[in-house]
Design a protein around this motif. Structure first.
Motif, short mmCIF file in Angstrom:
data_model
loop_
_atom_site.label_atom_id
_atom_site.label_comp_id
_atom_site.label_asym_id
_atom_site.label_seq_id
_atom_site.Cartn_x
_atom_site.Cartn_y
_atom_site.Cartn_z
N ARG A 109 0.79 -1.24 -0.05
CA ARG A 109 -0.02 0.02 -0.04
C ARG A 109 0.87 1.12 0.00
O ARG A 109 1.93 1.41 0.79
CB ARG A 109 -0.96 -0.01 1.16
N TRP A 111 0.83 5.91 -0.44
CA TRP A 111 0.02 6.89 -0.47
C TRP A 111 0.80 7.98 -0.89
O TRP A 111 1.86 8.41 -0.48
CB TRP A 111 -0.62 7.21 1.04
N GLU A 137 -2.14 -1.25 -3.96
CA GLU A 137 -3.03 -0.33 -3.68
C GLU A 137 -2.38 1.18 -3.76
O GLU A 137 -1.53 1.24 -2.90
CB GLU A 137 -3.85 -0.31 -2.59
N LEU A 139 -3.17 5.02 -2.85
CA LEU A 139 -4.28 6.24 -2.85
C LEU A 139 -3.35 7.48 -3.05
O LEU A 139 -2.26 7.65 -2.61
CB LEU A 139 -4.58 6.17 -1.23
N CYS A 140 -4.26 8.49 -3.52
CA CYS A 140 -3.48 9.81 -3.96
C CYS A 140 -4.56 10.92 -3.53
O CYS A 140 -5.68 11.16 -3.73
CB CYS A 140 -3.15 9.65 -5.33
N SER A 141 -3.95 12.03 -2.91
CA SER A 141 -4.83 12.98 -2.30
C SER A 141 -4.03 14.41 -2.52
O SER A 141 -2.86 14.46 -2.59
CB SER A 141 -4.95 12.71 -0.66
N GLN A 195 -6.59 5.77 -6.77
CA GLN A 195 -7.73 6.35 -6.23
C GLN A 195 -7.39 7.53 -5.85
O GLN A 195 -6.49 8.01 -5.15
CB GLN A 195 -7.90 5.36 -4.89
N LEU A 208 -7.39 5.97 6.70
CA LEU A 208 -6.83 5.56 5.44
C LEU A 208 -6.38 4.30 5.63
O LEU A 208 -5.78 3.39 4.39
CB LEU A 208 -5.92 6.60 4.93
#
Length: 273
Positions: A109, A111, A137, A139-141, A195, A208
């Motif tokens: 995972r 980020w 996986e 995740l991108c913010s 994501q 998260l």
């Protein structure tokens, strides 16, 4: 209203009002030398709103009627240029030192906590697709809703893709034709694997889960030390034991956080408590 830039330069007092507003809303400190940036990013909004100066614009975006304009102003101020495979040594370390040690059958995972318009996340996704030995996986913010929407579309001008390896260009990108000639789009499979969502690093994080690796690059430089420490404490809580943190090459955690152990320049490992 005239479009003459000289008529919409903020005074020192006006700049201080925006400086405080941005720090309160986002935790980002805008130093005095950024006055020109503030003017360049916002002067067209004054014209669009038929407002004659920054003092009036400040009062408007603080009013209930100006809430939408406030969000737009914050987005304009926080938009930054980036490109694919920026700071290549991080990607080399991910490829050569981290991924070979990932166990098959696990879920790796990652980020990207300052995703901007998506060049960093898609660079990570290309490398993970190519080299990660297990499921992953990503995740991108970003605090900026507008750049997140751009990232989801995944279309970039040629000047932004020059660092993508030729093999990755062939495998993961499609050249634009017709009205999109000169642009390149990340393919649908890669876009769907990432994501994207908005998140303010200055506020408490939602749940998260735990990450093996966090990219927090070229964002800490915008915060004062007190806010840097708070953000890094939140980031530490999202990392698995021995999780890795990448920061920008101009950034250092020395004297800011004791939660991380330096591994290489701009690469840190979460310390055991």
């Amino acid at each position: 209203m005239t479009t003459d830039m000289s008529s919409v330069i903020p005074t020192d007092r006006e700049f201080q009002l925006f400086q405080q507003l941005i720090e309160n809303k986002l935790g980002i400190f805008l130093p005095p030398q950024k006055k020109a940036l503030l003017s360049n990013r916002l002067w067209k909004r004054l014209i669009a709103c038929d407002i004659k100066g920054f003092d009036e614009y400040y009062r408007y975006i603080q009013s209930p009627q100006g809430k939408g304009e406030l969000n737009l102003a914050l987005e304009l101020i926080t938009t930054n240029e980036t490109y694919f495979f920026r700071e290549q040594k991080h990607f080399d370390y991910l490829r050569d030192d981290i991924l070979p040690g990932v166990k098959a059958g696990s879920n790796f995972r990652v980020w990207s906590a300052a995703a901007s318009t998506g060049e960093e996340p898609y660079s990570i996704a290309m490398l993970l697709t190519d080299r990660c030995p297990t499921t992953w996986e990503l995740l991108c913010s970003d605090v900026n809703r507008k750049v997140i929407e751009q990232a989801k579309v995944g279309i970039y001008p040629e000047m932004r893709i020059k660092n993508i390896p030729p093999d990755y260009l062939r495998r993961f990108c499609r050249k634009g034709v017709g009205s999109q000639e000169g642009n390149t789009r990340v393919n649908a499979e890669l876009r769907q694997a990432v994501q994207f969502f908005t998140l303010n690093l200055h506020e408490d994080f939602p749940d998260l889960g735990q990450f093996d690796l966090v990219f927090l690059r070229n964002v800490l430089i915008y915060f004062e030390n007190e806010n840097k420490t708070k953000i890094l404490e939140r980031i530490a809580s999202t990392l698995k034991p021995n999780g890795i943190l990448f920061v920008g090459h101009s950034e250092s955690l020395h004297g800011i956080s004791s939660r991380f152990i330096p591994v290489k320049p701009a690469i840190y490992r979460l310390s055991a408590r």
